[in-house]
Design a protein around this motif. Structure first.
Motif, short mmCIF file in Angstrom:
data_model
loop_
_atom_site.label_atom_id
_atom_site.label_comp_id
_atom_site.label_asym_id
_atom_site.label_seq_id
_atom_site.Cartn_x
_atom_site.Cartn_y
_atom_site.Cartn_z
N GLU A 54 14.11 17.83 8.25
CA GLU A 54 14.02 17.23 6.93
C GLU A 54 12.66 16.58 6.70
OE1 GLU A 54 16.10 14.28 9.69
OE2 GLU A 54 16.19 16.43 9.27
N ALA A 55 12.29 16.49 5.42
CA ALA A 55 10.99 15.92 5.05
C ALA A 55 10.85 14.51 5.60
CB ALA A 55 10.87 15.90 3.53
N GLY A 56 9.67 14.22 6.12
CA GLY A 56 9.37 12.90 6.65
C GLY A 56 9.65 12.74 8.12
N SER A 57 10.36 13.70 8.73
CA SER A 57 10.67 13.55 10.15
C SER A 57 9.63 14.19 11.04
CB SER A 57 12.05 14.16 10.45
OG SER A 57 12.05 15.55 10.22
N VAL A 58 8.74 15.00 10.48
CA VAL A 58 7.70 15.68 11.25
C VAL A 58 6.37 15.46 10.53
CG1 VAL A 58 6.90 17.85 12.22
CG2 VAL A 58 9.36 17.41 12.02
N THR A 59 5.45 14.77 11.20
CA THR A 59 4.16 14.42 10.61
C THR A 59 3.04 15.01 11.44
OG1 THR A 59 5.10 12.32 9.85
CG2 THR A 59 2.70 12.53 9.82
N PRO A 60 2.12 15.78 10.85
CA PRO A 60 1.04 16.40 11.64
C PRO A 60 0.04 15.37 12.13
CG PRO A 60 0.71 16.81 9.31
CD PRO A 60 2.05 16.16 9.43
N LEU A 61 -0.53 15.66 13.29
CA LEU A 61 -1.56 14.83 13.89
C LEU A 61 -2.89 15.56 13.86
CD1 LEU A 61 0.44 13.70 17.06
CD2 LEU A 61 0.09 12.37 14.96
N VAL A 128 7.26 13.09 15.70
CA VAL A 128 8.59 13.60 15.41
C VAL A 128 9.60 12.46 15.47
CG1 VAL A 128 10.39 15.23 16.11
CG2 VAL A 128 7.97 15.85 16.38
N LEU A 129 10.44 12.36 14.42
CA LEU A 129 11.55 11.43 14.38
C LEU A 129 12.83 12.24 14.45
CD1 LEU A 129 10.32 9.09 11.50
CD2 LEU A 129 10.12 8.70 13.96
N GLU A 130 13.72 11.91 15.40
CA GLU A 130 14.96 12.65 15.60
C GLU A 130 16.12 11.67 15.62
OE1 GLU A 130 14.38 15.91 18.78
OE2 GLU A 130 12.92 14.34 19.29
N SER A 131 17.17 11.98 14.88
CA SER A 131 18.38 11.16 14.88
C SER A 131 19.36 11.69 15.91
CB SER A 131 19.03 11.17 13.49
OG SER A 131 18.16 10.59 12.54
#
Length: 370
Positions: A54-61, A128-131
């Motif tokens: 989902e949008a916002g859970s993966v941000t490029p570096l 990466v943000l994972e629930s």
């Protein structure tokens, strides 16, 4: 910070909007399936699957990966994870004084976190943000040009939250310049072919092996003799290399037997696991061992190892000369002839190998060599 080479500069491909649905259907059937295994079943790369979140859970570096690792010191404790197809290696500790070579192609840290990094195989990075059942997990994940995971760094309860957020802010790519996240991924390359035995000049190889002064010169020696590592090991003979046979009545694999030996004796070891982008090393004793199906596990505070020994088809004891004396290792190879795990006795450069480690290896050979 100047963006040396951002992911936004990589040609972008349209996102497959059906992939997320296929993944969810697969998870409904196999709720505990990990993303790497799910990607394999779906016929895509792990990175392609990650970018379906989902949008916002993966941000490029920004792709200044050497700079990022050099900046890790203030963050404190993290859990780092490196793996190949057969073995997963996890260490919980803090980075200290990560160094990048002059060309920028290589880097290393020596200490509680002990890694050798080959940046030519690092192409993409993401926060990466994972629930999950335990709440939200946060990590920095790095991938090669084929979308295969090279290395992951997880935030822990011991991480300095302020320093972590500052690091992420410093190395986050400008999302406004990224019309799409999915990079163009090339098919993963086939494994390197084994060297035909008939093409190996045995006498020069044996002479070069016997003349080694430093184990770090080993790869150059193999390249000079135009031979892959496992073929060289197979050809060297019992003075230098002995194959270990699996005997199920003794242990499911040589790794089980070795780990139980060093657990009982408290002999400190060095466990190397790598892939083309990194080699990750643990040094110390092992305590909590657990066999779960095809997996042999070490579940200790600060160090976890998960080895699918069904996929490790050849085990060898190798001995190599050096100015510090003979250096002995136990090595596991997969069916493609790739080295997936190596175990040494604890040792520092300039020190001789411990007699305790040599005794453990001799005991292993006594049990498993024909």
């Amino acid at each position: 910070m100047a963006a040396m080479d951002t992911i936004s500069e990589v040609p972008q491909a349209p996102i497959d909007h059906t992939l997320a649905q296929r993944w969810q259907a697969l998870l409904a059937e196999q709720p505990n399936l990990r993303i790497r295994n799910a990607a394999r079943e779906l016929g895509v790369s792990e990175l392609e699957l990650l970018l379906c979140r989902e949008a916002g859970s993966v941000t490029p570096l920004v792709a200044d990966f050497g700079g990022l690792l050099k900046a890790m010191d203030p963050v404190g404790e993290v859990m780092i994870l490196s793996r190949n197809e057969q073995v997963v290696h996890e260490v919980t500790a803090a980075f200290h004084d990560f160094k990048v070579g002059g060309s920028g192609a290589m880097g290393l840290a020596v200490g509680d976190i002990d890694v050798r990094v080959f940046f030519n195989n690092w192409h993409y990075g993401y926060r990466v943000l994972e629930s999950g059942r335990g709440g939200t997990r946060e990590s920095l994940q790095f991938f090669d040009g084929h979308g295969r995971a090279v290395h992951k760094i997880y935030r822990t309860d011991g991480t300095d939250a302020e320093a972590w957020e500052a690091l992420v802010a410093r190395f986050q790519a400008d999302a406004d310049t990224l019309p799409a996240l999915a990079p163009v991924l090339n098919p993963a390359p086939a494994p390197q072919p084994r060297t035909p035995v008939a093409e190996v000049e045995l006498a020069p190889l044996q002479a070069d092996w016997a003349a080694l002064k430093d184990v770090h010169h080993f790869h150059a020696m193999l390249k000079r003799n135009k031979v892959d590592r496992l073929t060289a090991v197979e050809l060297m003979g019992p003075d230098w290399c002995r194959q270990l046979q699996t005997q199920p009545e003794l242990a499911p694999s040589p790794l089980d037997l070795l780990l139980h030996q060093v657990q009982r004796s408290e002999c400190p070891v060095m466990v190397f696991v790598g892939n083309p982008g990194i080699v990750q090393i643990f040094t110390g004793t092992v305590s909590n061992l657990r066999r779960t199906g095809p997996w042999m596990n070490v579940l200790d505070p600060g160090f976890n190892l998960h080895a699918n020994t069904d996929g490790i088809t050849a085990w060898w004891v190798t001995r190599r000369p050096s100015t510090d004396g003979t250096i002995t290792s136990v090595e596991g190879y997969n069916a493609d002839g790739e080295l997936v795990i190596t175990v040494f006795g604890k040792r520092k450069p300039g020190q001789a190998e411990s007699e305790a480690w040599r005794a453990e290896v001799w005991a292993l050979e006594e049990a498993l060599c024909v």
